[in-house]
Design a protein around this motif. Structure first.
Motif, mmCIF file in Angstrom:
data_model
loop_
_atom_site.group_PDB
_atom_site.id
_atom_site.type_symbol
_atom_site.label_atom_id
_atom_site.label_comp_id
_atom_site.label_asym_id
_atom_site.label_seq_id
_atom_site.Cartn_x
_atom_site.Cartn_y
_atom_site.Cartn_z
ATOM 1 N N ARG A 1 1.349 3.795 -2.974
ATOM 2 C CA ARG A 1 1.041 5.485 -2.834
ATOM 3 C C ARG A 1 2.370 6.656 -3.327
ATOM 4 N NH1 ARG A 1 1.361 6.043 3.093
ATOM 5 N NH2 ARG A 1 0.302 3.980 3.638
ATOM 6 N N LYS A 2 3.260 5.775 -2.537
ATOM 7 C CA LYS A 2 4.657 6.584 -3.357
ATOM 8 C C LYS A 2 4.540 6.978 -5.170
ATOM 9 C CE LYS A 2 8.157 5.636 -0.652
ATOM 10 N NZ LYS A 2 10.004 4.727 -0.140
ATOM 11 N N GLU B 1 1.094 -1.176 0.286
ATOM 12 C CA GLU B 1 0.059 -0.379 -0.289
ATOM 13 C C GLU B 1 1.037 1.362 0.376
ATOM 14 O OE1 GLU B 1 -3.811 1.269 2.534
ATOM 15 O OE2 GLU B 1 -2.547 0.826 3.579
ATOM 16 N N GLN B 2 1.341 1.295 0.671
ATOM 17 C CA GLN B 2 2.877 2.076 0.651
ATOM 18 C C GLN B 2 3.987 2.790 -0.495
ATOM 19 O OE1 GLN B 2 7.022 2.245 2.311
ATOM 20 N NE2 GLN B 2 6.404 4.461 2.576
#
Lengths: 233, 125
Positions: free
Chosen positions: B111-112, B107-108
């Protein structure tokens, strides 16, 4: 040396803004990663709003799993060490900076903040008695003097992050410290001051303060067992 | 044990047997667990149909009252079952933790990538 500061977050909406501001003003050169452990309040929205780096657990996994997430992230992204800093506003950035400065010397593999080193507080409580007893047992088991095993402010180097993830430790206090020392980690303690908790409840509150030592003692037994060879699963 | 009691107990065991089979066919029990329960229920059925067997077994065990022997065996079975469930639960918890962690990292990354993409599209003429 490249370091990562990880901040486990669980329902800390009241303290998060000041923590983020503090990090931005006092530690602008360090990489910080907030780990939202499935907070049910607006903690995640605050992290998003402030544009900080964070990972989000779908639901609450507990403190130990959150610490392991931080170590896994640091390993995956090539950090040389990881520091854990609580988001409840009890830890001071001054103490974190002292630990970071000590890490740069490269003389320790595990640096632990100690609330009891130097007799800073004399007020005896049940919690403190439990903490001191556990520290005494760890000292006896490892031969290294440890005065505080349950403090959340600690630093672990890359080599020992790998060890900590390989031997699945359940208790990130006494068990982790014992296991790492037994694997050859050089441990150092730094005296720290903790602020009074402004909101929320400690994970060792009420009856848990009595249950925790039993759990920690059980974990200490496993910390002394020889390492299991990795399975193919 | 009279004929009526035998009949009632047997019927109860058969009903449990059918229930286990039903859970298995609906994939609510895996084959390993279903087999264990079915073997246990067959044992219960044999004891229900021939109570004298319980008498003999309790004598072999050490002259226990048959009822005590059955209670003891039942309790041992239940404890083993609960322990095995605890182990399975622990394994599942471990897997779940790893999945949640993996999801958090993915998920991170998403997002990035999304923020980098948004930046690229706003920068491009």
């Amino acid at each position: 040396m490249k370091g990562l500061i990880t901040i486990p977050v669980y329902n800390e909406e009241t303290t998060l803004p000041s923590i983020i501001r503090g990090f931005r003003s006092r530690c602008p050169d360090y990489h910080c990663l907030f780990i939202d452990d499935g907070s049910s309040d607006s903690s995640r929205a605050l992290l998003e709003e402030h544009g900080v780096a964070y990972v989000h657990h779908l639901f609450n996994l507990g403190y130990s799993a959150t610490i392991q997430t931080g170590m896994q992230y640091a390993l995956d992204h090539g950090y040389d060490y990881v520091v854990f800093f609580d988001a409840d506003g009890q830890h001071r950035l001054e103490d974190l900076l002292t630990i970071l400065a000590l890490a740069q010397k490269g003389e320790s593999d595990l640096i632990v903040g100690s609330r009891y080193l130097g007799n800073r507080r004399n007020r005896w409580t049940l919690r403190r008695a439990v903490h001191r007893s556990l520290a005494g047992i760890v000292t006896l088991c490892t031969g290294e003097r440890v005065t505080d095993t349950t403090c959340g402010l600690k630093l672990i180097t890359r080599e020992f992050m790998e060890v900590a993830l390989r031997i699945p430790t359940e208790d990130m206090g006494a068990e982790l410290i014992t296991a790492l020392i037994r694997h050859g980690a050089r441990v150092a303690e730094v005296p720290i001051e903790v602020e009074e908790r402004k909101s929320g409840t400690s994970m060792h509150h009420s009856w848990k303060v009595l249950f925790y030592p039993l759990k920690a003692l059980l974990c200490l037994v496993t910390a002394g067992l020889p390492e299991k060879p990795p399975s193919d699963k | 044990m009279n004929l009526h009691s035998k009949f009632v107990v047997s019927l109860f065991v058969v009903a449990l047997f059918l229930w286990v089979l039903r859970l298995f066919t609906r994939k609510q029990l895996n084959s390993g667990q279903a087999s264990l329960w079915l073997i246990t229920l067959v044992g219960c059925e044999v004891l229900a149909l021939s109570p004298s067997l319980a008498d003999s077994l309790s004598v072999i065990w050490g002259n226990l009252v048959p009822v005590s022997w059955i209670s003891f065996v039942g309790m041992v079975l239940l404890i083993c079952c609960l322990l095995s469930q605890s182990v399975q639960l622990n394994n599942l918890q471990e897997k779940l933790t790893q999945m949640v962690r993996h999801h958090a990292f993915l998920e991170q990354r998403v997002r990035k990538l999304e923020s980098a993409h948004t930046k690229d599209t706003t920068d491009s003429p």
